[in-house]
Structure formats: C-alpha cells, structure tokens
Design an enzyme around this catalytic site. Structure first.
Site, PDB file in Angstrom:
ATOM      1  N   ASN A  88      28.183 -56.809   0.299  1.00 48.38           N
ATOM      2  CA  ASN A  88      26.929 -56.402   0.937  1.00 48.38           C
ATOM      3  C   ASN A  88      26.618 -54.992   0.444  1.00 48.38           C
ATOM      4  O   ASN A  88      27.184 -54.022   0.935  1.00 48.38           O
ATOM      5  CB  ASN A  88      27.114 -56.443   2.465  1.00 48.38           C
ATOM      6  CG  ASN A  88      25.916 -55.889   3.205  1.00 48.38           C
ATOM      7  OD1 ASN A  88      24.852 -55.665   2.621  1.00 48.38           O
ATOM      8  ND2 ASN A  88      26.086 -55.664   4.500  1.00 48.38           N
ATOM      9  N   GLU A 118      23.673 -53.679  11.629  1.00 41.77           N
ATOM     10  CA  GLU A 118      22.699 -52.631  11.284  1.00 41.77           C
ATOM     11  C   GLU A 118      21.268 -53.141  11.475  1.00 41.77           C
ATOM     12  O   GLU A 118      20.381 -52.382  11.857  1.00 41.77           O
ATOM     13  CB  GLU A 118      22.958 -52.145   9.840  1.00 41.77           C
ATOM     14  CG  GLU A 118      24.222 -51.305   9.771  1.00 41.77           C
ATOM     15  CD  GLU A 118      24.943 -51.323   8.435  1.00 41.77           C
ATOM     16  OE1 GLU A 118      24.376 -51.770   7.425  1.00 41.77           O
ATOM     17  OE2 GLU A 118      26.121 -50.887   8.421  1.00 41.77           O
ATOM     18  N   GLU A 142      32.379 -58.878  12.363  1.00 40.85           N
ATOM     19  CA  GLU A 142      32.393 -57.478  11.950  1.00 40.85           C
ATOM     20  C   GLU A 142      32.366 -56.583  13.189  1.00 40.85           C
ATOM     21  O   GLU A 142      31.279 -56.347  13.759  1.00 40.85           O
ATOM     22  CB  GLU A 142      31.158 -57.162  11.088  1.00 40.85           C
ATOM     23  CG  GLU A 142      31.077 -57.958   9.812  1.00 40.85           C
ATOM     24  CD  GLU A 142      30.215 -57.251   8.770  1.00 40.85           C
ATOM     25  OE1 GLU A 142      30.731 -56.974   7.679  1.00 40.85           O
ATOM     26  OE2 GLU A 142      29.049 -56.948   9.059  1.00 40.85           O
ATOM     27  N   GLY A 191      32.172 -49.165   8.027  1.00 39.24           N
ATOM     28  CA  GLY A 191      31.984 -47.868   7.377  1.00 39.24           C
ATOM     29  C   GLY A 191      32.792 -46.736   7.979  1.00 39.24           C
ATOM     30  O   GLY A 191      32.594 -45.572   7.631  1.00 39.24           O
ATOM     31  N   SER A 233      35.271 -52.045   6.962  1.00 37.08           N
ATOM     32  CA  SER A 233      36.251 -51.197   6.268  1.00 37.08           C
ATOM     33  C   SER A 233      37.336 -51.986   5.538  1.00 37.08           C
ATOM     34  O   SER A 233      38.491 -51.553   5.466  1.00 37.08           O
ATOM     35  CB  SER A 233      36.880 -50.188   7.247  1.00 37.08           C
ATOM     36  OG  SER A 233      35.884 -49.290   7.700  1.00 37.08           O
TER      37      SER A 233
HETATM   38  P1  PGA Z   1      32.010 -51.696   5.217  1.00 37.22           P
HETATM   39  O1  PGA Z   1      30.736 -52.584   5.635  1.00 37.22           O
HETATM   40  O2  PGA Z   1      32.880 -52.560   4.342  1.00 37.22           O
HETATM   41  O3  PGA Z   1      31.404 -50.530   4.452  1.00 37.22           O
HETATM   42  O4  PGA Z   1      32.673 -51.289   6.464  1.00 37.22           O
HETATM   43  C1  PGA Z   1      30.865 -53.953   5.925  1.00 37.22           C
HETATM   44  C2  PGA Z   1      29.547 -54.506   6.352  1.00 37.22           C
HETATM   45  O5  PGA Z   1      28.799 -53.814   7.066  1.00 37.22           O
HETATM   46  O6  PGA Z   1      29.187 -55.645   5.997  1.00 37.22           O
END
Ligand code: PGA
Length: 251
Positions: free
Chosen positions: A12, A99, A167, A173, A213
């Site tokens: 992503n 998000e 998630e 993140g 992450s």
């Molecule tokens: P991340 O994001 O690997 O940067 O934590 C994952 C996501 O939001 O799909």
C-alpha cells in the site's frame, strides 16, 4: 503454508512517490516477483495506476487501488469507480483503510457499499478492520473488530471476492506490532466472525492478512501463524528489497 489459501503480499504505497519513482519501484519488484509462489499486489496512488500497470504487465504481479467509490458512475466529483479501476487493470482494491475511515469519515456501511461495488466490477475487495490503542488497552479490541466485520463485510463474501486485512490502528506507521499471540487470537476470531456471516466453507477460503509496521525483521513469525495469510505493507513496501524480503518470509 496454509491449506487452500494462497498467501497475498500487498504493498500500500499510500500518497507517496511520483510517476517515475513509482514506475522504477514497480520494475524492481517485478524483477523479483516471479520466483515466489504467492500473490504479490501493488497498490499505487490512483493517478499512477496505469503507469505501474504497464511496468508490471509481463510479470505475475497484480495491480490494486487504495480505495473506490460505492457507485459505478455518476456525479461524484474527484472519485473513482470500480469499473474505471477495472478498466486500467486493477484486480483488487483496498476498502475501509483506517486512514480513509478517519480522514473521510467512512462508516462501516460506506465500506460495505464500496466492497460490493468493487465485486460488481469483478474486483476483489480487501476490507480493512482494526482497533484503536484505547480499545486494545481497555480489552475492547475483539468487540470493535467484530462490529467492523459484521457491518463492513457484505453478504456473499467468499474466497474470490474478499480479503480481510487486520490492521490495528495503533500499529500502523508506529513501529509497534502486536505480539504473535495477539495476532493469532485476532485472526482466529476474525475467521470465527466470518463463519457466522458467510458459513464455514467460504470463511475457510477467505484470506486474512496482517498489516501494521510489518517489516522484513518481524514478518516471519507473524506470517507463520495458522490464520495469517499474508500482509498489507505500507512504509516497508516503498523499498523493493524490504518488500521482497517480507514476501520471502511467507515461504
Ligand atoms: P505500515 O502501514 O506498514 O506503514 O504500518 C500499513 C498500512 O497502513 O496498510
């Protein structure tokens, strides 16, 4: 790895890169991808879908969007519909990413409408669910994810049209990940919620992937869990080597 469920490793890219760096990254991933017996998916920003699609055209990599509209066409300024995504080669779309739920006030009902609209265009929906930090620390994580699954996954979900991405919002993140025990519990619980919704057979076929992450150095024990069928990767998908290393950890 898992009986009847082919692992899916999805990148992503969120709102990152430009047209030439997106193309370059796609070419780098494509050069490695054919050696893996799993599904590799790239989800670039929609404006770069066509260019990335061309770059991966001769590889086994799949193309996906980060979002779609719940209608096939109409007066929805700035939005992109599933038939349009299909037209440029998308086989998957993410829906209900936390998000989008936060920035665009997307409810479970909106997410379900998007998922169904994607199905109607022949696109597999990756439906995202996950709890907040507060919900995790107060012991409400399972209830929160259960409510999201029951209201975001439309009737008729099956192995072909649906993937669930678990998630935890606090892990995205942040560099923090749940323990393998927590991930195993949640993925097992999600499989159970799916059984209630769509029956044993469909629930056993639907892939449940983990995101938040995920990195090359923490992926292997998570990917080895019985109900973890791959990963949705944000930050670490922006570097071909790191992304490919995560794919390797599924084998
Ligand atoms: P991340 O994001 O690997 O940067 O934590 C994952 C996501 O939001 O799909």
């Amino acid at each position: 790895m898992k009986p009847n469920r082919r692992p899916l490793i999805a990148g992503n890219w969120k709102m990152n890169l430009n047209s030439s760096t997106a193309e370059k990254l796609a070419i780098e991933v494509a050069a490695q991808a054919d050696k893996f017996d799993l599904d590799i998916l790239l989800c670039p920003p929609s404006i770069y879908l066509e260019r990335v699609g061309k770059a991966i055209n001769t590889s086994t990599i799949h193309l996906g969007a980060q979002d779609c509209h719940g209608n096939p066409n109409g007066a929805h300024t700035g939005d992109i519909s599933p038939p349009m995504l299909r037209d440029v080669g998308c086989e998957y779309t993410i829906v209900g990413h936390s998000e989008r739920r936060a920035d665009h006030v997307e409810t479970n009902q909106i997410v379900a409408a998007k998922a169904e609209s994607a199905w109607a265009a022949g696109i597999t929906s990756i439906i995202c669910v996950g709890e907040t930090d507060d919900e995790r620390s107060s012991g409400a994580a399972l209830n929160s994810v259960s409510a999201q699954i029951h209201s975001s996954v439309p009737d008729g979900a099956d192995a072909k049209n649906t993937v669930i991405a678990y998630e935890p919002i606090w892990a995205i993140g942040s560099g923090k990940t749940p323990t393998t025990t927590e991930v195993a519990q949640m993925h097992g619980a999600i499989r159970g919620f799916l059984k209630q919704l769509v029956g044993e057979k469909s629930a056993q076929g639907i892939r449940i992937i983990y995101g938040g992450s995920l990195k090359a150095n923490n992926a292997r024990p998570l990917m080895a869990l019985a109900d973890v069928d791959g990963g949705l990767i944000g930050g670490a998908s922006l570097t071909a080597l790191e992304f490919i290393a995560i794919a390797e950890s599924c084998l």
